[in-house]
Design a protein around this motif. Structure first.
Motif, PDB file in Angstrom:
ATOM      1  N   SER A  53     -13.496 -21.634 -66.546  1.00  0.00           N
ATOM      2  CA  SER A  53     -14.555 -21.992 -67.498  1.00  0.00           C
ATOM      3  C   SER A  53     -15.292 -23.237 -67.026  1.00  0.00           C
ATOM      4  CB  SER A  53     -13.964 -22.240 -68.895  1.00  0.00           C
ATOM      5  OG  SER A  53     -13.399 -21.061 -69.419  1.00  0.00           O
ATOM      6  N   VAL A  54     -14.540 -24.198 -66.503  1.00  0.00           N
ATOM      7  CA  VAL A  54     -15.169 -25.415 -65.980  1.00  0.00           C
ATOM      8  C   VAL A  54     -16.023 -25.089 -64.759  1.00  0.00           C
ATOM      9  CG1 VAL A  54     -14.724 -27.640 -64.873  1.00  0.00           C
ATOM     10  CG2 VAL A  54     -13.417 -26.965 -66.885  1.00  0.00           C
ATOM     11  N   ILE A  55     -15.504 -24.227 -63.890  1.00  0.00           N
ATOM     12  CA  ILE A  55     -16.280 -23.845 -62.707  1.00  0.00           C
ATOM     13  C   ILE A  55     -17.578 -23.155 -63.122  1.00  0.00           C
ATOM     14  CG2 ILE A  55     -16.305 -22.315 -60.696  1.00  0.00           C
ATOM     15  CD1 ILE A  55     -13.308 -22.887 -60.381  1.00  0.00           C
ATOM     16  N   ALA A  56     -17.486 -22.247 -64.098  1.00  0.00           N
ATOM     17  CA  ALA A  56     -18.693 -21.566 -64.583  1.00  0.00           C
ATOM     18  C   ALA A  56     -19.685 -22.576 -65.164  1.00  0.00           C
ATOM     19  CB  ALA A  56     -18.320 -20.526 -65.634  1.00  0.00           C
ATOM     20  N   ALA A  57     -19.160 -23.545 -65.925  1.00  0.00           N
ATOM     21  CA  ALA A  57     -20.041 -24.563 -66.501  1.00  0.00           C
ATOM     22  C   ALA A  57     -20.698 -25.409 -65.417  1.00  0.00           C
ATOM     23  CB  ALA A  57     -19.246 -25.454 -67.458  1.00  0.00           C
ATOM     24  N   LEU A  58     -19.951 -25.723 -64.365  1.00  0.00           N
ATOM     25  CA  LEU A  58     -20.514 -26.511 -63.265  1.00  0.00           C
ATOM     26  C   LEU A  58     -21.606 -25.738 -62.542  1.00  0.00           C
ATOM     27  CD1 LEU A  58     -17.320 -28.193 -61.762  1.00  0.00           C
ATOM     28  CD2 LEU A  58     -19.216 -29.328 -62.921  1.00  0.00           C
ATOM     29  N   ILE A  59     -21.379 -24.450 -62.314  1.00  0.00           N
ATOM     30  CA  ILE A  59     -22.389 -23.629 -61.630  1.00  0.00           C
ATOM     31  C   ILE A  59     -23.675 -23.594 -62.448  1.00  0.00           C
ATOM     32  CG2 ILE A  59     -22.973 -21.282 -60.900  1.00  0.00           C
ATOM     33  CD1 ILE A  59     -20.020 -20.918 -60.169  1.00  0.00           C
ATOM     34  N   VAL A  60     -23.523 -23.350 -63.758  1.00  0.00           N
ATOM     35  CA  VAL A  60     -24.705 -23.322 -64.627  1.00  0.00           C
ATOM     36  C   VAL A  60     -25.369 -24.698 -64.649  1.00  0.00           C
ATOM     37  CG1 VAL A  60     -25.488 -23.053 -67.009  1.00  0.00           C
ATOM     38  CG2 VAL A  60     -23.836 -21.444 -66.061  1.00  0.00           C
ATOM     39  N   GLY A  61     -24.556 -25.744 -64.740  1.00  0.00           N
ATOM     40  CA  GLY A  61     -25.108 -27.095 -64.776  1.00  0.00           C
ATOM     41  C   GLY A  61     -25.872 -27.443 -63.519  1.00  0.00           C
ATOM     42  N   PHE A  62     -25.287 -27.139 -62.357  1.00  0.00           N
ATOM     43  CA  PHE A  62     -25.972 -27.446 -61.097  1.00  0.00           C
ATOM     44  C   PHE A  62     -27.255 -26.626 -60.958  1.00  0.00           C
ATOM     45  CE2 PHE A  62     -21.809 -29.109 -59.457  1.00  0.00           C
ATOM     46  CZ  PHE A  62     -22.277 -30.380 -59.172  1.00  0.00           C
ATOM     47  N   ALA A  63     -27.211 -25.365 -61.421  1.00  0.00           N
ATOM     48  CA  ALA A  63     -28.415 -24.529 -61.366  1.00  0.00           C
ATOM     49  C   ALA A  63     -29.525 -25.126 -62.231  1.00  0.00           C
ATOM     50  CB  ALA A  63     -28.086 -23.108 -61.812  1.00  0.00           C
ATOM     51  N   VAL A  64     -29.161 -25.566 -63.443  1.00  0.00           N
ATOM     52  CA  VAL A  64     -30.160 -26.155 -64.340  1.00  0.00           C
ATOM     53  C   VAL A  64     -30.696 -27.457 -63.769  1.00  0.00           C
ATOM     54  CG1 VAL A  64     -30.502 -27.175 -66.627  1.00  0.00           C
ATOM     55  CG2 VAL A  64     -29.235 -25.027 -66.393  1.00  0.00           C
ATOM     56  N   TRP A  65     -29.780 -28.310 -63.302  1.00  0.00           N
ATOM     57  CA  TRP A  65     -30.235 -29.580 -62.721  1.00  0.00           C
ATOM     58  C   TRP A  65     -31.123 -29.335 -61.499  1.00  0.00           C
ATOM     59  CZ3 TRP A  65     -24.486 -31.347 -62.850  1.00  0.00           C
ATOM     60  CH2 TRP A  65     -24.140 -31.672 -64.167  1.00  0.00           C
ATOM     61  N   GLY A  66     -30.738 -28.344 -60.700  1.00  0.00           N
ATOM     62  CA  GLY A  66     -31.545 -28.019 -59.523  1.00  0.00           C
ATOM     63  C   GLY A  66     -32.938 -27.549 -59.902  1.00  0.00           C
TER      64      GLY A  66
END
Length: 289
Positions: A53-66
Motif C-alpha cells: 500500500s505504501v509502495i502504491a501510494a509512493l508511485i501515485v505520489g511521485f507521478a503526481v509530483w512529476g
C-alpha cells in the motif's frame, strides 16, 4: 513531444533504479517503514499489505509530483500573451476518473483478502484465553484450567506488577476479548494487529481472534484506544514460551503459585521485561498536590 518522451523515459528509469536498489521485496527493511517483522503466522500478510500500500501510494505520489513539476516547467510564463484556454478534455477526464477508481478497488480487494485471512478461526484451537479489559488494567483468564480455589487460573495487574500473559509458541491461540466499561483496544505491536474491545455486543462473540506465535520472547502489549485518565498506564506483556514450559507454567499456577513464582519455576524472569508498572495512587496524590 520529444521533451515529454525524454521526461517519461527518465522517470521510468528512476523508478526502475529505486526498485532495483531496494530489491523490491517486502522483507527488505527499507520498505517496512519502521514496522516490526511480526512474530505470528498472520503477521506476514498484514506486513505485505502495508508495504505494498505504501509502495502504491509512493508511485501515485511521485507521478503526481512529476506531473506538477512538468506542468510548472512546460507552461511557465514566456510572454504577456494569454495562453490558449481549454474548457475540457474528455479523454483526460475519463482517465483521471477511472484510474483512481481502479486504484481504490485494488486496495479494497487486497484489504478484504488480508482481513479475511487474519480473522479466520479454527474449529478447535489449542489454547483459549479470555482477555478482560477494564479501567485501567487487564485480566487474563485460562478458562480450561482450575486453581486451588476451583476457579480458572487468571492473571491481573496491580500498581506494583504488570500483568503477564504467558502463551505457548507453535500453538493456535484464541483470544476472547471483553470490556467491562468503555472501548479499549488489545494491541501487541509485534503481532502487527490490534482489536478494539467493544463493551456489550455479547462480549466474546465478535471480539475474537486467533494467532499462532512463532517466536519465543517478551512482547509489550498496550491499550490503543483512549479510554480515560490512566489510558497510558494500561500496559501488559505477552511472554511466549515453548509448549513444554507453558504446560509447566500452568501446572505451577494450578498448584497455587503466583504468576511471578510460576515464571521463575520455568526459568523465566518473574517480572515484565518490556514495560514497568505505574503507581496510580502515587500519581493521583502528586497530581492533587
Amino acid at each position: 513531444m520529444a521533451r515529454g518522451s525524454r521526461l517519461a523515459r527518465v522517470a521510468a528509469l528512476g523508478l526502475l533504479g529505486v526498485v532495483a536498489l531496494t530489491g523490491c521485496t517486502p522483507n527488505n527493511e527499507f520498505w517496512r517503514w519502521g514496522w516490526p517483522d511480526g512474530v505470528t503466522d498472520r503477521s506476514e500478510a498484514m506486513r505485505d499489505l502495508w508495504i505494498w500500500s505504501v509502495i502504491a501510494a509512493l508511485i501515485v505520489g511521485f507521478a503526481v509530483w512529476g506531473l506538477i513539476l512538468w506542468s510548472v516547467v512546460r507552461h511557465r510564463k514566456r510572454s504577456d500573451e494569454l495562453p490558449k484556454q481549454t474548457a475540457y478534455n474528455l479523454p483526460l477526464e475519463i482517465v483521471y476518473t477511472i484510474l483512481p477508481f481502479l486504484i481504490i478497488a485494488g486496495l479494497f480487494f487486497f484489504t478484504v483478502v488480508v482481513q479475511n485471512r487474519v480473522q479466520e478461526r479454527s474449529a478447535d484451537p489449542d489454547v483459549t484465553v479470555a482477555v478482560n479489559a477494564f479501567k485501567w488494567n487487564w485480566q487474563f483468564v485460562y478458562p480450561e484450567t482450575s486453581g486451588p480455589d476451583g476457579e480458572p487460573v487468571n492473571t491481573v495487574g496491580s500498581s506494583e506488577e504488570i500483568p503477564i500473559l504467558v502463551l505457548p509458541t507453535d500453538r493456535t491461540i484464541r483470544f476472547e476479548v471483553a470490556s467491562a466499561d468503555v472501548i479499549h483496544s488489545f494491541w501487541v505491536p509485534e503481532f502487527l494487529f490490534k482489536l478494539d474491545v467493544i463493551p456489550g455486543n455479547e462480549n466474546g462473540r465478535d471480539n475474537v481472534f486467533e494467532v499462532t506465535i512463532q517466536e519465543e520472547g517478551a512482547f509489550v502489549g498496550r491499550c490503543a484506544e483512549l479510554c480515560g485518565t490512566y489510558h497510558a498506564y494500561m500496559n501488559f506483556e505477552v511472554r511466549a514460551v515453548s509448549p513444554a514450559d507453558y504446560e509447566a507454567y500452568l501446572d505451577a499456577r494450578e498448584a497455587g503459585d503466583s504468576t511471578f513464582e510460576a515464571l521463575e519455576s520455568i526459568g523465566q524472569p518473574g517480572r515484565s521485561q518490556t514495560t514497568h508498572a505505574f503507581d496510580l495512587v502515587e500519581d493521583a496524590q502528586r497530581a492533587d498536590g
